[in-house]
Write an enzyme that holds these catalytic residues in place. Sequence first.
Site, PDB file in Angstrom:
ATOM      1  N   GLU A 206       0.855  -1.192   0.000  1.00 47.70           N
ATOM      2  CA  GLU A 206       0.000   0.000   0.000  1.00 47.70           C
ATOM      3  C   GLU A 206       0.886   1.236   0.000  1.00 47.70           C
ATOM      4  O   GLU A 206       1.674   1.454   0.931  1.00 47.70           O
ATOM      5  CB  GLU A 206      -0.921  -0.003   1.228  1.00 47.70           C
ATOM      6  CG  GLU A 206      -1.989   1.059   1.193  1.00 47.70           C
ATOM      7  CD  GLU A 206      -3.064   0.819   0.143  1.00 47.70           C
ATOM      8  OE1 GLU A 206      -3.825   1.760  -0.136  1.00 47.70           O
ATOM      9  OE2 GLU A 206      -3.143  -0.307  -0.423  1.00 47.70           O
TER      10      GLU A 206
ATOM     11  N   GLU B  59      -0.353   9.563  -5.977  1.00 49.76           N
ATOM     12  CA  GLU B  59       0.774   8.635  -5.998  1.00 49.76           C
ATOM     13  C   GLU B  59       1.023   8.091  -7.406  1.00 49.76           C
ATOM     14  O   GLU B  59       2.172   7.909  -7.812  1.00 49.76           O
ATOM     15  CB  GLU B  59       0.505   7.494  -5.012  1.00 49.76           C
ATOM     16  CG  GLU B  59       0.438   7.964  -3.568  1.00 49.76           C
ATOM     17  CD  GLU B  59      -0.735   7.397  -2.776  1.00 49.76           C
ATOM     18  OE1 GLU B  59      -1.129   8.049  -1.793  1.00 49.76           O
ATOM     19  OE2 GLU B  59      -1.249   6.330  -3.147  1.00 49.76           O
TER      20      GLU B  59
ATOM     21  N   ASP C 296      -7.276   3.061   2.626  1.00 53.74           N
ATOM     22  CA  ASP C 296      -6.912   1.798   3.282  1.00 53.74           C
ATOM     23  C   ASP C 296      -8.106   0.853   3.357  1.00 53.74           C
ATOM     24  O   ASP C 296      -7.964  -0.355   3.149  1.00 53.74           O
ATOM     25  CB  ASP C 296      -6.371   2.086   4.681  1.00 53.74           C
ATOM     26  CG  ASP C 296      -5.168   3.002   4.646  1.00 53.74           C
ATOM     27  OD1 ASP C 296      -4.205   2.678   3.918  1.00 53.74           O
ATOM     28  OD2 ASP C 296      -5.185   4.052   5.314  1.00 53.74           O
TER      29      ASP C 296
END
Length: 494
Positions: A295, A325, A478
């Site tokens: 992750e 990201e 998450d």
Amino acid sequence: MALWRGSACAGFLALAVGCIFLLEPELPGSALRSLWSSLRLGPAPPGPLSPESRLAAAWDTLIVQPARRWRRVAVGVNACVDVVLSGVKLLQALGLSPRSGRDHAILRSRNDLEEAFVHFMRQGAAAERFFSDGETFHDIAHVASELPGAQHYVGGNAALIGQKFAANSDLKVLLCGPVGPKLHELLDDNVFVPPESLQEVDEFHLILEYQAGEEWGQFKAPHANRFIFSHDISNGAMNALEVFMSSLEEFQPDLVVLSGLHMMEGQSSDIQRKRLLEVVTSIADIPTGVPVHLELASMTNRELMSSIMQQVFPAVTSLGLNEQELLFLSQAASGPHASLRSWNGVPDVGMVSDILFWILQEHGRSKGRASDLTRIHFHTLVYHILATVDGHWANQLAAVAAGARVAGTQACATETIDASRVSLRAPREFTTSHSEGGSRVVLNPNKPVAEWHRGGVSFYFTPVLVCKDPVRTVGLGDAISAEGLFYSEVPSLA
């Protein structure tokens, strides 16, 4: 009597519209809403007529359990306590005022904090930064904890993913990370923490939230999101890595989730290189056949991101990341659309698809490359994409739908999708690629997962039902990754 006749007529017409929907489910929602409005029955209810309701119902049909489910999941290595509060209120309490937005790779002062917060707030983008001055950070943290409305939650990607997995009572979850007394108290009883991971003091991260449309001075947030910062030593040095890896032999997981590499940005280049080598060596010791998911999180150090991509990507099986990201990763390695400085609003689906394909082509498994990487779960506010190398994963249609569904329920703090509290903001049409001839996809709420294929890679796209008034934005990525993994299946585990 006239009133009774009017009510009866309205009821009859409403029933007629409902029958039309049942007989012609493919009739566009806009047409049904127009019919409803023409009958002067007031606003269309958020029932089966709305695309949000139709999409949520379609998800429920698509989301099926995998044939082979995980039994033991090991998660590490970053964990902390999140102090969640209004970003604007904290900065006001610190005596700061909005002047100009500017990004800072590392925060060194209160003014750096103010500028970085404004920079991302006006984009509605998530970000995470390291605060280098420990004394100043602890002063700010003290003010934050004392502010009315400040709340303490489980924090850190590993702890949040472990907490999400632990909601499934038939799963055994191992968490390794710096777990202090407050965090231990907050963790689910189903999360096992090795004694070696317990420490006397918690690591705190400050989560500055803002709502869609919230204003501070001349700046206005287009979306609800959050800005995270910390002075986190234990997670930054990845102190729990050795405990995590040594615990795997006894725990014997059938899925390993690794996170926290982004926390090393505050370390020297030498330490970063050393720790990444240790990470890759440790992953190599995990038994063959046990998938390893990495992750990612917000980063600004291009050298570190490039090193992770070159060294760690081929060692892991699966990745989870968001739009910030993804673009930074492409910029760090001169990948597709690397000249784009930032996303202009909603990330273009074709551009995202190009970068995902490039990652799997350059660093994923192929006949000529010894790599384990076969899966990427991409999530942004209004849609998700799962990209997988053909032949290595199953049940991914359900996985991407489950990840999107949990984004809507968790943001609104509801058990199921409440159609009146969410909105469909994904692009109604898009092209699947800009690098080469992509196909045109038209979004259909009744069939909410679009699928396409390119060079041995399958793509699964689904919209997100965005919460109009989110209760909490922290940890959504998450939760999305954990939910997607929960519904995923590796056929070779048979």
